[in-house]
Write an enzyme that holds these catalytic residues in place. Structure first.
Site, short mmCIF file in Angstrom:
data_model
loop_
_atom_site.label_atom_id
_atom_site.label_comp_id
_atom_site.label_asym_id
_atom_site.label_seq_id
_atom_site.Cartn_x
_atom_site.Cartn_y
_atom_site.Cartn_z
N HIS A 73 0.86 -1.37 -0.02
CA HIS A 73 -0.08 0.13 0.02
C HIS A 73 0.89 1.31 -0.05
CE1 HIS A 73 -3.97 -1.55 0.73
NE2 HIS A 73 -3.23 -2.84 1.11
N ASP A 178 -7.25 -1.73 3.99
CA ASP A 178 -7.35 -3.05 4.66
C ASP A 178 -8.00 -2.95 5.82
OD1 ASP A 178 -4.34 -4.72 3.24
OD2 ASP A 178 -6.46 -4.64 2.57
N GLU A 203 -11.41 -3.60 -1.26
CA GLU A 203 -10.66 -4.59 -1.76
C GLU A 203 -11.56 -5.92 -2.06
OE1 GLU A 203 -7.20 -5.13 -2.83
OE2 GLU A 203 -6.89 -3.18 -2.51
#
EC number: 3.1.27.-
Lengths: 601, 382
Positions: A73, A178, A203
């Site tokens: 990320h 996340d 995601e």
């Protein structure tokens, strides 16, 4: 129509990194800037050519937001800001800002020093990149500029991970990064209010899984450790200071206590110093239990776990050691590994992902012979265990999050559309919202229906209320007349009179006049009367008056009759109406042009 | 129960499990399932049973469980929802047609069956492709379904013994009907060979018939004359005809084993160690596919029990289970203590000797590989 555009950068089906572009209300935002850990060449960087073919990105992006410190990320951030070029603001939470540079430097060292790569960012670039970072606090709205505002929410997952809410005008997007929906031993669960964003971006990697319980993962860990200890083996657990170290320590301590085990457990001091330092700084980011523990004592004060000394590695008999760094690429954990690797009674437990080029990565790929410095070969005879403790939301978690945030649309990145049709259908059915699943490099355009908030003047409001009738119903809009004044950033709805006053204008009346010729042998007064009767029968429901001063009034329309000078049978009708009655006026003139029906008297 | 207390009990059981299980996986579905059906050696189907809309899910087992060589290097412990679909009603029975991507379900409200395509590589959606009309538009228990093991897709189904018929899926044609007048409701239906099947009734009687003939079935009467008792049956699908045994378990915990070719003859019996006998409607009894003489029972409570029938004698005596999986009872997520968690279904893995899946009324699904207590101490044999 206003719209928001979302493009996950990258190509094809590769799932290894996150970098999403969002265009909202004229602003361009980059969400995460991850490195793809599976590639060795330029494919590991996101494809910025979508933003601009060559040149710096500063003019094309309003801000960059990083959700958490995992390399998939943030791994490409220094490359983006220093090698491609971006000088605008980069937002991330405080813990992320503190931890990112450490991970990036580690990663850089491994890639450049160990693997000898050249097209990579330098230590100085990492430092320069971090200078552009503006830290975020949870639930605090930050104005990026006059129109763009962002807010971070707690995501769980790892220390400092955030979900971010982005708003421009009345359009908004939430990006989850996340996250996880079930709290674990040291982090809470993600939380967001009913912010009803236009799009919720998440995601899809874990969206089609059902997670095994945390307890079973822990059970597996304890089982493996116990089995090794029982046969007299030594267990090495390479950890990252801020990863699961603390959690795994708590687990072992509880287990040792319950089972009355005697084998020693150690942690390297470097680990505890760092961990304590960071947890102290970011105490608000951990969960209640840790906070309570911390207030009472040092987080690493255990009954059964002691500080490690180098010499202990040679002690006979079983033991467990937590040591940094986590990927066995250098330092104490690697030293210990070299000593213990040759004995099959021993075990190494890798609790997380290892970057290519590290010993950790090699042994997790089954390599049993390692080349060390000076051409020495190391035979890997000990047991290698790979365990994943990372906290991710699964199919159930996504549904829970959607229920919490109530987005108008859902967007899932990094998934194959054919493998997610069921989830799409489930979301669409349960929430009656659209679910988009763009492929990498593909742009999704979501049409929004933003509401424009307008202040209404009290007078106007009172006037409308005084008209009576049913209460306002969002499904049955009622027309109202007013004037919209846009001044600076405010929108005001006021009555026309008030608007004219404020603008210092006089109200003008517009009157239309037309003449209609009519053949009628009667006297003027009689003709007028005939017109009156005629209109009364045609225009039922309208106010029609015949006044003694010789006029017929329909609503506000005035009708007069006079005779033509040349011929008394030719009557000239004068019709006059104001702008407000334009429709009716036009209708009357057409009607009267047709003449009067003969039967009228 | 206090959170801390709850955590403690969990801890005890989990710690005990380090020795008693080789592998253990615990999952929480969004909605509980009453069906667990293999669609391959690596995937199972589950489905909801609420009154209105439900989901059918095909779940792929975690890679770590199935990995034999590189088990330690595999960290993947999750179920993958490989395919999913929606139903309009509850799913009380789900049968996979071997060799196809087709499944047949029954909603427990009538004896009609729904036919589904489980989807392939190109789509992850499970779609309804048709239906098969049963004999009864309203049925208290619904139909039992059995798929013919080989040859063209055909299903045997029925809600009561007189309704049993064999239907060809493609054409909907009825190829066979069981000739009997009895209206006993069925609690189990299965093929014991490609053409011979066994139908177990709720009252304990068992019929054996061959779909090739219209000869009347062999009937073995119930082991008990008590009409309040319900019976469930399972036949072992052994390779040799001699190992084809049948077990019948009653709601009062009585278990009777007999030989398939001599159902009324002397077999062995036992009184199972079950709690709350009598209060159950979802009892499942199953022969272990690869462990000789072992049977598993669930549905009496939140526990799955495994018994070794070779220890049973001709006279019914109390039997102690060889192994008990108490995971569902211990880690129940239900907050309402007055409705205890009950195991709704369980299945054995067709090849791995001691691997089972079990599902409970609180939505939990466990995958467990138990250690034979008689063999503990040595290294576990695969």
């Amino acid at each position: 129509m206003p719209e928001i555009k979302v493009t996950p950068l990258g190509a094809g089906q590769d799932v290894g990194r996150s970098c999403i572009l969002v265009s909202i209300g004229g602003k361009n935002i980059m969400l995460d800037c991850g490195m793809h850990m599976g590639y060795n060449d330029d494919r590991r960087f996101p494809d910025f050519s979508y933003i601009t073919q060559n040149g710096r990105l500063t003019d094309f992006l309003d801000c960059v937001i990083i959700s958490h410190f995992h390399l998939d990320h943030c791994g490409a951030l220094p490359y983006m800001s220093e090698m491609v070029g971006y000088d605008g603001p980069i937002y991330m939470t405080h813990p992320t800002k503190a931890i990112c540079p450490i991970l990036l430097e580690d990663f850089r060292k491994i890639t450049v020093d160990k693997k000898g790569e050249t097209n990579f960012f330098t230590s100085q670039m990492i430092k320069d990149c971090m200078k552009k970072v503006i830290p975020l606090n949870l639930h605090q709205t930050v104005q990026v500029d006059d129109e763009l505002e962002i807010k971070a929410y707690y995501a769980g997952h790892v220390l400092g991970a955030a979900m971010v809410h982005i708003k421009v005008g009345s359009e908004s997007v939430v990006y989850t990064g996340d996250y996880n929906m079930t709290p674990d031993r040291h982090l809470g669960a993600a939380w967001i209010d009913k912010c009803r964003p236009d799009i919720l971006i998440s995601e899809s990697t874990y969206a089609t899984t059902i997670r095994d319980s945390k307890r079973c993962r822990e059970r597996d860990f304890l089982k493996k450790v116990h089995e090794s200890i029982e046969r007299g083996g030594k267990v090495l657990i390479p950890v990252f200071a801020l990863g699961r170290a603390q959690e795994l320590c708590i687990l072992l301590e509880t287990f040792w206590e319950r089972m009355n085990l005697k084998a020693p457990i150690y942690f390297s001091t470097g680990l505890t110093e760092k961990a304590n330092h960071y947890y102290k700084l970011f105490i608000t980011w951990t969960n209640q239990k840790i906070r309570k523990t911390f207030v009472q004592r040092n987080m690493f004060e255990f009954k059964h776990i002691k500080a490690f000394d180098r010499s202990y590695a040679d002690n006979p008999g079983p033991m467990v050691v937590f040591a940094t760094p986590g990927m066995l690429h250098a330092g104490q954990s690697l030293q210990i590994f070299k000593k213990w690797a040759g004995n099959e009674k021993n075990m190494v437990i890798m609790p997380g992902y290892c970057v290519q080029g590290t010993i950790g990565h090699k042994i997790l790929n089954g390599q049993r012979k390692l080349e060390m410095e000076g051409r020495a070969t190391l035979d890997v005879k000990l047991q290698v265990e790979y365990m994943s403790f990372s906290a991710h939301a699964d199919a159930k978690g996504i549904m829970q999050l959607i229920r919490m945030a109530e987005p108008r649309n859902m967007l899932l990145v990094h998934g194959e559309a054919v493998k997610m049709e069921f989830l799409k259908g489930k979301i669409e059915q349960e929430f009656s919202i659209d679910c988009y699943m763009p492929a990498n490099g593909e742009t999704t355009t979501v049409t929004t229906n933003p509401s424009v908030p307008v202040d209404i003047s009290l007078n106007l409001l009172k006037r409308e209320m005084a008209l009576g009738g049913p209460l306002p119903d969002p499904k049955k809009p009622r027309t109202m007349h007013g004037t919209l004044i846009m001044k600076e950033n405010s929108l005001k709805l006021v009555s026309s009179e008030q608007a004219l006053k404020e603008l210092g204008l006089n109200e003008h009346q517009l009157r239309f006049t037309c003449h209609v010729q009519l053949q009628d042998p009667h006297s003027d007064a009689d003709t007028l009367h005939r017109i009156y009767t005629h209109l009364k029968s045609v225009l039922k429901g309208y106010t029609i008056q015949h006044l003694p001063d010789g006029t017929v009034i329909v609503e506000s329309i005035v009708i007069k009759v006079s005779s033509s000078a040349e011929d008394s049978n030719t009557k000239v009708l004068l019709l006059s109406w104001s702008y407000q009655d334009e429709d009716l006026g036009s209708f009357l003139s057409s009607l009267l042009k047709k003449g009067l029906p003969s039967g009228i008297c | 129960m206090e959170d801390a207390e709850f955590e403690d009990i969990l801890d005890d059981w989990f710690i005990e499990s380090l020795k008693t299980y080789k592998d253990l996986h615990v999952y929480q579905l969004e909605h509980p399932t009453q069906v667990l059906e293999w669609t391959s050696g690596k995937s199972v189907c589950v489905a909801g049973y609420s009154q209105s809309k439900n989901e059918i899910l095909e779940l792929r087992l975690p890679l770590k469980l199935l990995a034999d060589e590189n088990k330690s290097l595999c960290a993947e412990r999750d179920f993958k929802v490989s395919h999913g679909g929606f139903t309009d009603g509850p799913v009380r029975c789900l049968t996979h047609i071997p060799g196809t991507r087709c499944a047949v379900t029954n909603d427990g409200l009538s004896s009609d069956l729904q036919v589904w395509d489980l989807g392939g590589e190109e789509s992850d959606v499970i779609r309804r492709t048709g239906s098969i009309k049963g004999k009864r538009s309203a049925s208290e228990r619904g139909s039992r379904i059995a798929a013919r093991p080989s040859s063209a897709p055909q299903v045997l189904h029925g809600a009561q013994i007189s309704d049993v018929q064999l239907t060809e899926l493609a054409s909907g044609e009825t190829l066979y009907k069981l000739e009997t007048d009895s209206a006993d409701p069925l609690s189990s239906l299965q093929f014991v060979s490609d053409t011979v099947f066994l139908a177990g009734c709720c009252n304990g009687s068992v019929y054996v018939a061959d779909t090739r003939t219209s000869a009347p079935p062999q009937l073995s009467h119930s082991p008990s004359s008590d009409e309040s008792v319900i019976w469930w049956t399972d036949a072992a699908a052994g390779p040799h005809p001699s190992s084809r045994r049948v077990i019948r378990v009653s709601s009062s915990g009585q278990a009777v084993v007999s030989d398939l070719r001599n159902l009324g003859g002397a077999g062995c019996q036992a009184q199972l160690d079950v709690q709350t006998p009598g209060r159950c409607s979802q009892v499942k009894v199953s022969w272990a596919p690869t462990l000789d003489d072992c049977i598993s029972v669930s549905g009496f409570s939140g526990v799955v029990q495994i018994y070794n029938t070779c220890l049973w004698g001709a006279e019914p005596q109390e039997a102690r289970p060889l192994f008990e999986h108490r995971g569902h009872a211990v880690s129940s997520q239900q907050t309402d203590d007055s409705v205890p968690t009950v195991v709704t279904s369980h299945i054995w893995h067709p090849e791995r000797p001691r691997t089972l899946l079990s599902a409970a009324s609180d939505g939990s699904v466990h995958v467990w590989d138990w250690v034979d207590p008689d063999r503990q101490g040595g290294s576990p044999t695969p």
